[in-house]
Design an enzyme around this catalytic site. Sequence first.
Site, PDB file in Angstrom:
ATOM      1  N   TYR A 146      -1.207 -10.766  14.810  1.00  0.00           N
ATOM      2  CA  TYR A 146      -1.123  -9.606  13.902  1.00  0.00           C
ATOM      3  C   TYR A 146      -2.128  -8.533  14.317  1.00  0.00           C
ATOM      4  N   SER A 187      -1.442  -6.888  17.658  1.00  0.00           N
ATOM      5  CA  SER A 187      -0.336  -5.913  17.647  1.00  0.00           C
ATOM      6  C   SER A 187      -0.783  -4.626  16.956  1.00  0.00           C
ATOM      7  N   LYS A 188      -1.620  -4.755  15.924  1.00  0.00           N
ATOM      8  CA  LYS A 188      -2.131  -3.563  15.235  1.00  0.00           C
ATOM      9  C   LYS A 188      -3.109  -2.795  16.139  1.00  0.00           C
ATOM     10  N   THR A 195      -6.167  -1.216  10.801  1.00  0.00           N
ATOM     11  CA  THR A 195      -6.862  -2.192   9.957  1.00  0.00           C
ATOM     12  C   THR A 195      -8.223  -2.591  10.531  1.00  0.00           C
ATOM     13  N   ASP A 196      -9.103  -3.041   9.661  1.00  0.00           N
ATOM     14  CA  ASP A 196     -10.410  -3.530  10.131  1.00  0.00           C
ATOM     15  C   ASP A 196     -10.249  -4.756  11.029  1.00  0.00           C
ATOM     16  N   GLU A 197      -9.091  -5.447  10.915  1.00  0.00           N
ATOM     17  CA  GLU A 197      -8.913  -6.680  11.692  1.00  0.00           C
ATOM     18  C   GLU A 197      -8.800  -6.411  13.182  1.00  0.00           C
ATOM     19  N   ASP A 244      14.990   1.045  10.152  1.00  0.00           N
ATOM     20  CA  ASP A 244      14.018   0.280  10.945  1.00  0.00           C
ATOM     21  C   ASP A 244      13.293   1.270  11.868  1.00  0.00           C
ATOM     22  N   THR A 296       7.748  -4.474  15.654  1.00  0.00           N
ATOM     23  CA  THR A 296       7.530  -3.417  14.647  1.00  0.00           C
ATOM     24  C   THR A 296       6.183  -2.733  14.839  1.00  0.00           C
ATOM     25  N   ASP A 334      12.162   2.702   5.161  1.00  0.00           N
ATOM     26  CA  ASP A 334      11.713   1.312   5.139  1.00  0.00           C
ATOM     27  C   ASP A 334      12.887   0.409   5.530  1.00  0.00           C
ATOM     28  N   LYS A 335      12.581  -0.604   6.311  1.00  0.00           N
ATOM     29  CA  LYS A 335      13.613  -1.564   6.734  1.00  0.00           C
ATOM     30  C   LYS A 335      13.964  -2.542   5.612  1.00  0.00           C
ATOM     31  N   ILE A 346       0.842  -1.201   0.000  1.00  0.00           N
ATOM     32  CA  ILE A 346       0.000   0.000   0.000  1.00  0.00           C
ATOM     33  C   ILE A 346       0.878   1.254   0.000  1.00  0.00           C
ATOM     34  N   PHE A 390       2.880   3.351   7.579  1.00  0.00           N
ATOM     35  CA  PHE A 390       2.456   2.083   6.977  1.00  0.00           C
ATOM     36  C   PHE A 390       3.286   0.910   7.504  1.00  0.00           C
ATOM     37  N   ASN A 401      -7.060  -4.923   1.127  1.00  0.00           N
ATOM     38  CA  ASN A 401      -6.684  -4.284  -0.144  1.00  0.00           C
ATOM     39  C   ASN A 401      -6.257  -5.323  -1.169  1.00  0.00           C
TER      40      ASN A 401
HETATM   41  P1  NAD Z   1       3.408  -4.889   3.322  1.00  0.00           P
HETATM   42  O1  NAD Z   1       3.740  -6.045   4.182  1.00  0.00           O
HETATM   43  O2  NAD Z   1       3.284  -5.060   1.852  1.00  0.00           O
HETATM   44  O3  NAD Z   1       4.484  -3.727   3.565  1.00  0.00           O
HETATM   45  C1  NAD Z   1       4.986  -3.399   4.827  1.00  0.00           C
HETATM   46  C2  NAD Z   1       6.246  -2.538   4.622  1.00  0.00           C
HETATM   47  O4  NAD Z   1       6.755  -2.197   5.925  1.00  0.00           O
HETATM   48  C3  NAD Z   1       7.377  -3.274   3.894  1.00  0.00           C
HETATM   49  O5  NAD Z   1       7.950  -2.437   2.906  1.00  0.00           O
HETATM   50  C4  NAD Z   1       8.395  -3.568   4.998  1.00  0.00           C
HETATM   51  O6  NAD Z   1       9.741  -3.630   4.540  1.00  0.00           O
HETATM   52  C5  NAD Z   1       8.169  -2.383   5.926  1.00  0.00           C
HETATM   53  N1  NAD Z   1       8.590  -2.661   7.296  1.00  0.00           N
HETATM   54  C6  NAD Z   1       8.307  -3.769   8.051  1.00  0.00           C
HETATM   55  N2  NAD Z   1       8.899  -3.671   9.248  1.00  0.00           N
HETATM   56  C7  NAD Z   1       9.537  -2.464   9.275  1.00  0.00           C
HETATM   57  C8  NAD Z   1      10.299  -1.778  10.253  1.00  0.00           C
HETATM   58  N3  NAD Z   1      10.541  -2.330  11.450  1.00  0.00           N
HETATM   59  N4  NAD Z   1      10.796  -0.574   9.947  1.00  0.00           N
HETATM   60  C9  NAD Z   1      10.576  -0.006   8.728  1.00  0.00           C
HETATM   61  N5  NAD Z   1       9.869  -0.619   7.762  1.00  0.00           N
HETATM   62  C10 NAD Z   1       9.359  -1.823   8.032  1.00  0.00           C
HETATM   63  O7  NAD Z   1       2.088  -4.298   3.950  1.00  0.00           O
HETATM   64  P2  NAD Z   1       0.849  -3.538   3.305  1.00  0.00           P
HETATM   65  O8  NAD Z   1      -0.141  -4.535   2.886  1.00  0.00           O
HETATM   66  O9  NAD Z   1       1.338  -2.528   2.347  1.00  0.00           O
HETATM   67  O10 NAD Z   1       0.268  -2.835   4.598  1.00  0.00           O
HETATM   68  C11 NAD Z   1       0.675  -1.510   4.941  1.00  0.00           C
HETATM   69  C12 NAD Z   1      -0.049  -1.086   6.204  1.00  0.00           C
HETATM   70  O11 NAD Z   1      -1.463  -1.135   5.974  1.00  0.00           O
HETATM   71  C13 NAD Z   1       0.205  -1.981   7.408  1.00  0.00           C
HETATM   72  O12 NAD Z   1       0.302  -1.182   8.538  1.00  0.00           O
HETATM   73  C14 NAD Z   1      -1.022  -2.880   7.465  1.00  0.00           C
HETATM   74  O13 NAD Z   1      -1.265  -3.326   8.774  1.00  0.00           O
HETATM   75  C15 NAD Z   1      -2.079  -1.936   6.969  1.00  0.00           C
HETATM   76  N6  NAD Z   1      -3.243  -2.570   6.343  1.00  0.00           N
HETATM   77  C16 NAD Z   1      -3.079  -3.430   5.287  1.00  0.00           C
HETATM   78  C17 NAD Z   1      -4.181  -3.993   4.677  1.00  0.00           C
HETATM   79  C18 NAD Z   1      -4.035  -4.916   3.484  1.00  0.00           C
HETATM   80  O14 NAD Z   1      -5.038  -5.484   3.037  1.00  0.00           O
HETATM   81  N7  NAD Z   1      -2.856  -5.067   2.910  1.00  0.00           N
HETATM   82  C19 NAD Z   1      -5.465  -3.720   5.157  1.00  0.00           C
HETATM   83  C20 NAD Z   1      -5.611  -2.837   6.242  1.00  0.00           C
HETATM   84  C21 NAD Z   1      -4.488  -2.261   6.812  1.00  0.00           C
HETATM   85  P1  TYD Z   2      -5.018 -12.829   3.666  1.00  0.00           P
HETATM   86  O1  TYD Z   2      -4.746 -12.389   2.257  1.00  0.00           O
HETATM   87  O2  TYD Z   2      -3.917 -13.487   4.426  1.00  0.00           O
HETATM   88  O3  TYD Z   2      -5.585 -11.558   4.429  1.00  0.00           O
HETATM   89  P2  TYD Z   2      -6.221 -11.449   5.923  1.00  0.00           P
HETATM   90  O4  TYD Z   2      -5.976 -12.683   6.663  1.00  0.00           O
HETATM   91  O5  TYD Z   2      -5.441 -10.305   6.467  1.00  0.00           O
HETATM   92  O6  TYD Z   2      -7.663 -11.151   5.711  1.00  0.00           O
HETATM   93  O7  TYD Z   2      -6.253 -13.833   3.669  1.00  0.00           O
HETATM   94  C1  TYD Z   2      -7.516 -13.441   3.151  1.00  0.00           C
HETATM   95  C2  TYD Z   2      -8.473 -14.593   3.368  1.00  0.00           C
HETATM   96  O8  TYD Z   2      -8.045 -15.692   2.558  1.00  0.00           O
HETATM   97  C3  TYD Z   2      -8.476 -15.101   4.806  1.00  0.00           C
HETATM   98  O9  TYD Z   2      -9.814 -15.436   5.180  1.00  0.00           O
HETATM   99  C4  TYD Z   2      -7.613 -16.336   4.766  1.00  0.00           C
HETATM  100  C5  TYD Z   2      -7.815 -16.862   3.366  1.00  0.00           C
HETATM  101  N1  TYD Z   2      -6.632 -17.566   2.789  1.00  0.00           N
HETATM  102  C6  TYD Z   2      -6.784 -18.846   2.252  1.00  0.00           C
HETATM  103  O10 TYD Z   2      -7.878 -19.428   2.232  1.00  0.00           O
HETATM  104  N2  TYD Z   2      -5.676 -19.460   1.738  1.00  0.00           N
HETATM  105  C7  TYD Z   2      -4.446 -18.860   1.739  1.00  0.00           C
HETATM  106  O11 TYD Z   2      -3.457 -19.483   1.273  1.00  0.00           O
HETATM  107  C8  TYD Z   2      -4.322 -17.544   2.297  1.00  0.00           C
HETATM  108  C9  TYD Z   2      -2.986 -16.851   2.322  1.00  0.00           C
HETATM  109  C10 TYD Z   2      -5.448 -16.937   2.812  1.00  0.00           C
END
Ligand code: NAD
Ligand code: TYD
Length: 333
Positions: free
Chosen positions: A149, A152-153, A125-127, A59, A100, A33-34, A12, A81, A179
């Site tokens: 996860y 911690s969020k 996050t919604d989680e 980091d 982290t 970014d780390k 994101i 992020f 996303n």
């Molecule tokens: P991602 O895992 O793709 O990216 C995370 C980034 O953080 C990576 O570039 C990683 O190198 C960096 N990072 C990790 N630990 C670090 C540290 N200690 N110091 C500096 N950088 C560090 O994650 P994403 O999907 O892009 O998610 C971004 C944010 O959005 C997160 O906070 C996540 O909880 C939140 N979020 C994600 C989703 C989703 O569906 N992907 C939904 C809701 C919220």
């Molecule tokens: P994921 O992409 O890990 O996102 P989140 O757990 O943060 O919602 O998983 C999305 C949904 O897909 C979740 O209900 C778990 C399921 N899932 C599978 O069924 N198989 C898989 O291999 C993975 C990674 C997720």
Amino acid sequence: MKLLITGGAGFIGSNFIHHILEKYPTYEIINIDKLTYCGNLENLKKVEDHERYKFIKCDICDKEKIDEIFQEEKPDFVINFAAETHVDRSILDPDAFVKTNFLGTHILLEAVKKHGIERFLHISTDETYGSIDNGKFKEEDALLPNSPYSASKASADLLARSYFKTFSLPVVITRSSNNYGPYQFPEKVIPLFISNILQGKKVPLYGTGKNIRDWIYVQDNCEGLDAVLHDGEDGEIYNIGGGNEKTNLELTQIILNELDKDDSHIEYVDDRLGHDLRYALDIEKVSKIGWEPKHTFEDAIKKTINWYLENEDWWKKLQTKELEEYYEKQYGA
Ligand code: NAD
Ligand code: TYD
């Protein structure tokens, strides 16, 4: 305006950096970014030489370096992020999640307290709400996270809010739904399933496949974050949901269908421990500051699948030894 973005090399964060550089002709970006296994500078190849973009490997748990960066760069906005983001990894090994997601956020909040900035946007996050059988979560609902996860969020989310209440820090928080789109690491369900199918493998569907997620196209989320960053109110929390609820089985069948494959490519595997049944967000509050999702799921999932088809090199490079070891632990395969 100078934006300090943490975790900008992830999914994101990198989409958000592209969005900001394109939309705001004067904004400068410092990306720290780390570069963990899912931080990937390839995501930012198009802007690496951009005059308003700078990358610093750091980091967020490194207190001294964070302090130095704030001192030198003097950002106006900080958007956090950076996080460990994969639920399954948090079940296998929660340490890095606590460090982290919680301690790292604390270090950033302390730096903001010391140096002062205009706005700290914390990406939650919604989680954090936990699972909901019926209805939709509103921002004032209790947080009942179920995985290391999401716990911690949730901890970071509450800490950020407490820095608004106690120290009057200009904190805003977003909680978005799942996303999807370009540059998502192929361990998350959509890119994992697409890349598996393209390699002739089956897709591992957890449990019954009846768990429900609300999907938002990453560009829509970036626009929602942008709206909250500029027009949200200090101390407030904003849900950003896509309004596209799908069971995992429905989602899998959509992907299989787009790739001309049938259900025989599904392999039902053991369920995830503590697997949340359903996420759903009420987005009335964010809609009052003028945001709503623009993409339909039907169009954006096609776009996403095409992106992974056209960018095989991008995801194939990520298939490292580390990822293989992870899959071995996760699926025993
Ligand atoms: P991602 O895992 O793709 O990216 C995370 C980034 O953080 C990576 O570039 C990683 O190198 C960096 N990072 C990790 N630990 C670090 C540290 N200690 N110091 C500096 N950088 C560090 O994650 P994403 O999907 O892009 O998610 C971004 C944010 O959005 C997160 O906070 C996540 O909880 C939140 N979020 C994600 C989703 C989703 O569906 N992907 C939904 C809701 C919220
Ligand atoms: P994921 O992409 O890990 O996102 P989140 O757990 O943060 O919602 O998983 C999305 C949904 O897909 C979740 O209900 C778990 C399921 N899932 C599978 O069924 N198989 C898989 O291999 C993975 C990674 C997720």
